[in-house]
Design a protein around this motif. Structure first.
Motif, PDB file in Angstrom:
ATOM      1  N   GLU A 287       7.329   8.220  46.214  1.00 24.27           N
ATOM      2  CA  GLU A 287       6.310   7.234  45.986  1.00 24.27           C
ATOM      3  C   GLU A 287       5.203   7.757  45.076  1.00 24.27           C
ATOM      4  O   GLU A 287       4.545   7.013  44.553  1.00 24.27           O
ATOM      5  CB  GLU A 287       5.609   7.284  47.477  1.00 24.27           C
ATOM      6  N   GLY A 288       5.583   9.051  44.336  1.00 24.10           N
ATOM      7  CA  GLY A 288       4.614   9.422  43.329  1.00 24.10           C
ATOM      8  C   GLY A 288       4.848   8.909  41.963  1.00 24.10           C
ATOM      9  O   GLY A 288       4.249   8.929  40.993  1.00 24.10           O
ATOM     10  N   MET A 289       6.080   8.438  42.000  1.00 24.49           N
ATOM     11  CA  MET A 289       6.546   7.735  40.603  1.00 24.49           C
ATOM     12  C   MET A 289       5.861   6.480  40.284  1.00 24.49           C
ATOM     13  O   MET A 289       5.285   5.675  41.191  1.00 24.49           O
ATOM     14  CB  MET A 289       8.129   7.314  40.725  1.00 24.49           C
ATOM     15  N   PRO A 290       5.770   6.051  39.110  1.00 21.08           N
ATOM     16  CA  PRO A 290       4.843   4.804  38.827  1.00 21.08           C
ATOM     17  C   PRO A 290       5.466   3.621  39.411  1.00 21.08           C
ATOM     18  O   PRO A 290       6.571   3.477  39.702  1.00 21.08           O
ATOM     19  CB  PRO A 290       5.092   4.703  37.240  1.00 21.08           C
ATOM     20  N   SER A 291       4.521   2.884  40.032  1.00 20.88           N
ATOM     21  CA  SER A 291       4.895   1.734  40.653  1.00 20.88           C
ATOM     22  C   SER A 291       4.552   0.315  39.849  1.00 20.88           C
ATOM     23  O   SER A 291       3.933   0.585  38.973  1.00 20.88           O
ATOM     24  CB  SER A 291       4.133   1.582  42.015  1.00 20.88           C
ATOM     25  N   THR A 292       4.810  -0.693  40.748  1.00 14.99           N
ATOM     26  CA  THR A 292       4.730  -2.307  39.823  1.00 14.99           C
ATOM     27  C   THR A 292       3.788  -2.805  40.607  1.00 14.99           C
ATOM     28  O   THR A 292       3.890  -2.917  41.856  1.00 14.99           O
ATOM     29  CB  THR A 292       5.851  -2.672  39.656  1.00 14.99           C
TER      30      THR A 292
END
Length: 217
Positions: A148-153
């Motif tokens: 979840e810490g990865m970039p989101s859109t």
């Protein structure tokens, strides 16, 4: 199957040693999607990277007998000076897949229109995230890793399309998600673990894991 056997991992912060995992042993069986609940700053991304083979443990073994994805949002294999079209075809060849299919799938899911044929290095963070997620779903893995810490859109149409595809994939594949929010896990995970002070506490249900996590919050 993905298995950790007595795995330890820590970092020196400059003032103290931060323990991520302390002799952790657990197994992810295909067909049983699992979530890991962990507070921010406790090493969620490090654990995901070790599962993907991007980082090595200090001690112990990580055994993989299935095809494990790169983490959602990982752009290490993407070349910035190439377009999404060129990158998708290049990566398809690396995995021995049909470049025409991978390109078409990513082009459809991304919804980047003319930007799909422009260098990835010119993309916004959200556009890069959409391409990364599309690429991950285009490739054929047994176990998908989501941090979840990865970039989101923030693109609602893309989120719905990608979420529906991921939900469909759960019929034949397995998902592992790390998050500090229990509600993130509810849609995809049957069982869960809680990371506390370097120890992974495994539970057969998400509800049991939430009880410990909420108690320690």
């Amino acid at each position: 199957m993905l298995e950790f056997v007595n795995v330890s991992k820590s970092f020196w912060t400059g003032t103290q040693r931060k323990v991520i995992l302390d002799r952790a042993s657990f197994r992810v069986e295909l067909g049983n999607s699992i979530g890991i609940l962990a507070k921010n700053g406790t090493g969620k991304t490090t654990i995901i990277n070790m599962m993907a083979g991007l980082e090595k443990p200090d001690e112990g073994q990580i055994i993989k007998t299935c095809r494990v994805s790169f983490p959602l949002g990982f752009m290490g294999g993407v070349i910035s000076k190439l377009s999404a079209m060129e990158n998708s075809r290049y990566i398809a060849r690396l995995y021995g897949l049909d470049p025409d299919y991978i390109e078409s799938f990513c082009r459809w899911l991304c919804g980047l229109d003319e930007y799909f044929d422009m260098p990835v290095g010119t993309y916004s963070q959200g556009m890069r995230s959409r391409f990364s997620f599309s690429l991950m779903l285009a490739l054929d893995f047994d176990l998908y890793l989501i941090d979840e810490g990865m970039p989101s859109t923030t693109d609602a149409e893309f989120n719905k399309k990608a979420g529906d595809i991921l939900q469909e994939r759960l019929k034949t594949t397995t998902v592992l998600i790390v998050s500090h929010k229990p509600e993130v896990l509810e849609r995809f995970c049957r069982s869960a673990a809680v990371l506390l002070d370097g120890k992974l506490h495994m539970f057969s249900t998400l509800e049991e894991a939430k009880q410990l996590y909420d108690y320690e919050a």
